[in-house]
Design a protein around this motif. Structure first.
Motif, PDB file in Angstrom:
ATOM      1  N   LEU A 112       0.820  -1.199   0.000  1.00 38.05           N
ATOM      2  CA  LEU A 112       0.000   0.000   0.000  1.00 38.05           C
ATOM      3  C   LEU A 112       0.860   1.257   0.000  1.00 38.05           C
ATOM      4  O   LEU A 112       1.859   1.343   0.705  1.00 38.05           O
ATOM      5  N   ASP A 113       0.442   2.209  -0.808  1.00 38.60           N
ATOM      6  CA  ASP A 113       1.119   3.487  -0.910  1.00 38.60           C
ATOM      7  C   ASP A 113       1.073   4.195   0.455  1.00 38.60           C
ATOM      8  O   ASP A 113      -0.013   4.436   0.979  1.00 38.60           O
ATOM      9  N   PRO A 114       2.237   4.526   1.027  1.00 37.00           N
ATOM     10  CA  PRO A 114       2.229   5.219   2.327  1.00 37.00           C
ATOM     11  C   PRO A 114       1.426   6.524   2.293  1.00 37.00           C
ATOM     12  O   PRO A 114       0.822   6.909   3.299  1.00 37.00           O
ATOM     13  N   GLN A 115       1.410   7.178   1.131  1.00 33.40           N
ATOM     14  CA  GLN A 115       0.652   8.420   1.002  1.00 33.40           C
ATOM     15  C   GLN A 115      -0.839   8.153   1.154  1.00 33.40           C
ATOM     16  O   GLN A 115      -1.560   8.932   1.787  1.00 33.40           O
ATOM     17  N   TRP A 116      -1.314   7.034   0.593  1.00 25.34           N
ATOM     18  CA  TRP A 116      -2.726   6.685   0.716  1.00 25.34           C
ATOM     19  C   TRP A 116      -3.085   6.363   2.167  1.00 25.34           C
ATOM     20  O   TRP A 116      -4.127   6.772   2.667  1.00 25.34           O
ATOM     21  N   VAL A 117      -2.188   5.645   2.838  1.00 19.61           N
ATOM     22  CA  VAL A 117      -2.429   5.330   4.242  1.00 19.61           C
ATOM     23  C   VAL A 117      -2.491   6.616   5.062  1.00 19.61           C
ATOM     24  O   VAL A 117      -3.393   6.795   5.891  1.00 19.61           O
ATOM     25  N   ALA A 118      -1.550   7.534   4.801  1.00 18.62           N
ATOM     26  CA  ALA A 118      -1.551   8.815   5.521  1.00 18.62           C
ATOM     27  C   ALA A 118      -2.806   9.616   5.197  1.00 18.62           C
ATOM     28  O   ALA A 118      -3.392  10.257   6.079  1.00 18.62           O
ATOM     29  N   GLN A 119      -3.233   9.563   3.938  1.00 14.87           N
ATOM     30  CA  GLN A 119      -4.447  10.282   3.540  1.00 14.87           C
ATOM     31  C   GLN A 119      -5.666   9.717   4.262  1.00 14.87           C
ATOM     32  O   GLN A 119      -6.529  10.463   4.724  1.00 14.87           O
ATOM     33  N   SER A 120      -5.741   8.407   4.374  1.00 10.57           N
ATOM     34  CA  SER A 120      -6.880   7.780   5.049  1.00 10.57           C
ATOM     35  C   SER A 120      -6.950   8.222   6.509  1.00 10.57           C
ATOM     36  O   SER A 120      -8.035   8.487   7.035  1.00 10.57           O
ATOM     37  N   ARG A 121      -5.806   8.292   7.154  1.00  5.97           N
ATOM     38  CA  ARG A 121      -5.783   8.740   8.555  1.00  5.97           C
ATOM     39  C   ARG A 121      -6.147  10.218   8.644  1.00  5.97           C
ATOM     40  O   ARG A 121      -6.824  10.645   9.585  1.00  5.97           O
ATOM     41  N   LEU A 122      -5.703  10.984   7.677  1.00  3.14           N
ATOM     42  CA  LEU A 122      -6.013  12.414   7.640  1.00  3.14           C
ATOM     43  C   LEU A 122      -7.514  12.635   7.537  1.00  3.14           C
ATOM     44  O   LEU A 122      -8.090  13.480   8.223  1.00  3.14           O
ATOM     45  N   ILE A 123      -8.170  11.854   6.687  1.00  4.55           N
ATOM     46  CA  ILE A 123      -9.620  11.988   6.483  1.00  4.55           C
ATOM     47  C   ILE A 123     -10.372  11.752   7.784  1.00  4.55           C
ATOM     48  O   ILE A 123     -11.280  12.500   8.138  1.00  4.55           O
ATOM     49  N   ARG A 124      -9.979  10.723   8.506  1.00  5.22           N
ATOM     50  CA  ARG A 124     -10.689  10.395   9.746  1.00  5.22           C
ATOM     51  C   ARG A 124     -10.539  11.472  10.808  1.00  5.22           C
ATOM     52  O   ARG A 124     -11.343  11.551  11.730  1.00  5.22           O
ATOM     53  N   ALA A 125      -9.501  12.309  10.675  1.00  7.38           N
ATOM     54  CA  ALA A 125      -9.248  13.338  11.682  1.00  7.38           C
ATOM     55  C   ALA A 125      -9.945  14.661  11.372  1.00  7.38           C
ATOM     56  O   ALA A 125      -9.911  15.572  12.196  1.00  7.38           O
ATOM     57  N   HIS A 126     -10.579  14.765  10.200  1.00  3.90           N
ATOM     58  CA  HIS A 126     -11.186  16.040   9.809  1.00  3.90           C
ATOM     59  C   HIS A 126     -12.620  15.817   9.337  1.00  3.90           C
ATOM     60  O   HIS A 126     -12.841  15.185   8.297  1.00  3.90           O
ATOM     61  N   PRO A 127     -13.596  16.330  10.074  1.00  2.28           N
ATOM     62  CA  PRO A 127     -15.008  16.145   9.710  1.00  2.28           C
ATOM     63  C   PRO A 127     -15.338  16.591   8.287  1.00  2.28           C
ATOM     64  O   PRO A 127     -16.142  15.946   7.617  1.00  2.28           O
ATOM     65  N   SER A 128     -14.723  17.671   7.805  1.00  8.08           N
ATOM     66  CA  SER A 128     -15.030  18.144   6.451  1.00  8.08           C
ATOM     67  C   SER A 128     -14.588  17.134   5.403  1.00  8.08           C
ATOM     68  O   SER A 128     -15.228  16.975   4.358  1.00  8.08           O
ATOM     69  N   LEU A 129     -13.496  16.431   5.689  1.00  8.15           N
ATOM     70  CA  LEU A 129     -13.013  15.424   4.745  1.00  8.15           C
ATOM     71  C   LEU A 129     -13.867  14.161   4.815  1.00  8.15           C
ATOM     72  O   LEU A 129     -14.085  13.497   3.798  1.00  8.15           O
ATOM     73  N   ILE A 130     -14.341  13.833   6.010  1.00  8.10           N
ATOM     74  CA  ILE A 130     -15.255  12.686   6.141  1.00  8.10           C
ATOM     75  C   ILE A 130     -16.516  12.951   5.331  1.00  8.10           C
ATOM     76  O   ILE A 130     -17.004  12.076   4.603  1.00  8.10           O
ATOM     77  N   ALA A 131     -17.035  14.170   5.416  1.00  5.53           N
ATOM     78  CA  ALA A 131     -18.230  14.526   4.642  1.00  5.53           C
ATOM     79  C   ALA A 131     -17.958  14.439   3.154  1.00  5.53           C
ATOM     80  O   ALA A 131     -18.801  13.956   2.384  1.00  5.53           O
ATOM     81  N   ALA A 132     -16.778  14.882   2.735  1.00  4.97           N
ATOM     82  CA  ALA A 132     -16.427  14.820   1.317  1.00  4.97           C
ATOM     83  C   ALA A 132     -16.288  13.368   0.857  1.00  4.97           C
ATOM     84  O   ALA A 132     -16.675  13.014  -0.257  1.00  4.97           O
ATOM     85  N   GLN A 133     -15.755  12.520   1.729  1.00  6.37           N
ATOM     86  CA  GLN A 133     -15.625  11.103   1.383  1.00  6.37           C
ATOM     87  C   GLN A 133     -16.995  10.460   1.234  1.00  6.37           C
ATOM     88  O   GLN A 133     -17.220   9.671   0.313  1.00  6.37           O
ATOM     89  N   VAL A 134     -17.912  10.809   2.123  1.00  6.10           N
ATOM     90  CA  VAL A 134     -19.279  10.286   2.042  1.00  6.10           C
ATOM     91  C   VAL A 134     -19.916  10.706   0.715  1.00  6.10           C
ATOM     92  O   VAL A 134     -20.586   9.902   0.051  1.00  6.10           O
ATOM     93  N   GLN A 135     -19.716  11.947   0.308  1.00  7.95           N
ATOM     94  CA  GLN A 135     -20.259  12.425  -0.972  1.00  7.95           C
ATOM     95  C   GLN A 135     -19.651  11.666  -2.140  1.00  7.95           C
ATOM     96  O   GLN A 135     -20.351  11.293  -3.083  1.00  7.95           O
ATOM     97  N   THR A 136     -18.343  11.445  -2.070  1.00  9.75           N
ATOM     98  CA  THR A 136     -17.658  10.704  -3.136  1.00  9.75           C
ATOM     99  C   THR A 136     -18.218   9.292  -3.255  1.00  9.75           C
ATOM    100  O   THR A 136     -18.528   8.815  -4.346  1.00  9.75           O
ATOM    101  N   PHE A 137     -18.370   8.624  -2.115  1.00 15.41           N
ATOM    102  CA  PHE A 137     -18.888   7.254  -2.127  1.00 15.41           C
ATOM    103  C   PHE A 137     -20.342   7.224  -2.575  1.00 15.41           C
ATOM    104  O   PHE A 137     -20.762   6.275  -3.239  1.00 15.41           O
ATOM    105  N   ALA A 138     -21.113   8.250  -2.214  1.00 16.59           N
ATOM    106  CA  ALA A 138     -22.522   8.283  -2.619  1.00 16.59           C
ATOM    107  C   ALA A 138     -22.651   8.376  -4.134  1.00 16.59           C
ATOM    108  O   ALA A 138     -23.505   7.725  -4.737  1.00 16.59           O
ATOM    109  N   ALA A 139     -21.812   9.187  -4.758  1.00 19.84           N
ATOM    110  CA  ALA A 139     -21.846   9.320  -6.216  1.00 19.84           C
ATOM    111  C   ALA A 139     -21.480   7.997  -6.883  1.00 19.84           C
ATOM    112  O   ALA A 139     -22.112   7.574  -7.863  1.00 19.84           O
TER     113      ALA A 139
END
Length: 199
Positions: free
Chosen positions: A106-133
């Protein structure tokens, strides 16, 4: 000189610019924190104008989520390639196994990005929108494999949502769990649980 290759070249350039903006967004967010990153900073880091950024992404959150979008698009293509006679959940699970197997290290950048998303509510919301589409696109493939009467597409949408949620949860559990356990082991267990009502 023939111009037949121009559209292909144009699309490749667009894809390269989009990827460059995504990479810049992730890199800056990891280095400085997502809340401190601006669209202008992302554009500057990628060597393009603010207007060019807006031609590709509507926000910095969307730019950050582009990697997830690409990965799920690849997974949907793998589902489409499964034999038509397979049930939806069988096809989804088999595609997930192939997808995880192709991830390799796994790309270390992707792993770091995944952890980053979980730490920021705005990014979690954006991820939910991405998955919904993407859920809507995946649902079309699920519907093509369904033999049940489902006029409101309730079961189809629930199947797609359960599958994507199972993937998202399993990645989080794998990242938080003890080292040594394979990602596929966690994904397989999560999908088995999620799919009890859909298999």
């Amino acid at each position: 000189m023939s111009t037949t290759a121009e559209p292909g070249l144009r699309e490749r350039k667009k894809a390269a610019t989009r990827q460059s903006l995504h990479d810049a967004a992730v890199r800056l967010a990891i280095e400085h924190g997502a809340e401190r990153v601006t669209v202008e900073a992302i554009a500057d880091d990628a060597g393009v104008s603010r207007r060019t950024f807006s031609n590709y992404f509507g926000s910095k959150e969307e730019a950050l989520m582009y990697g997830d979008f690409q990965r799920i698009q690849t997974l949907i293509e793998m589902v489409r390639e499964r034999p038509a006679a397979e049930s939806a959940w069988t096809a989804l699970t088999a595609a997930a196994e192939r997808f995880v197997g192709q991830l390799g290290d796994l790309d270390p950048q992707w792993v770091a990005q995944s952890r980053l998303i979980r730490a920021h509510p705005s990014l979690i919301a954006a991820q939910v929108q991405t998955f919904a589409a993407l859920e809507r696109e995946l649902s079309a493939e699920v519907a093509s494999r369904s033999k049940d009467q489902d006029p409101l597409s309730v079961r189809v949408r629930m199947t797609s949502a359960a599958f994507l949620l199972g993937l998202r949860v399993s990645v989080h559990l794998w990242q938080e769990g003890p080292p040594g356990r394979s990602l596929w082991d966690v994904v397989r267990e999560a999908l088995a649980e999620a799919g009890r009502g859909f298999a």
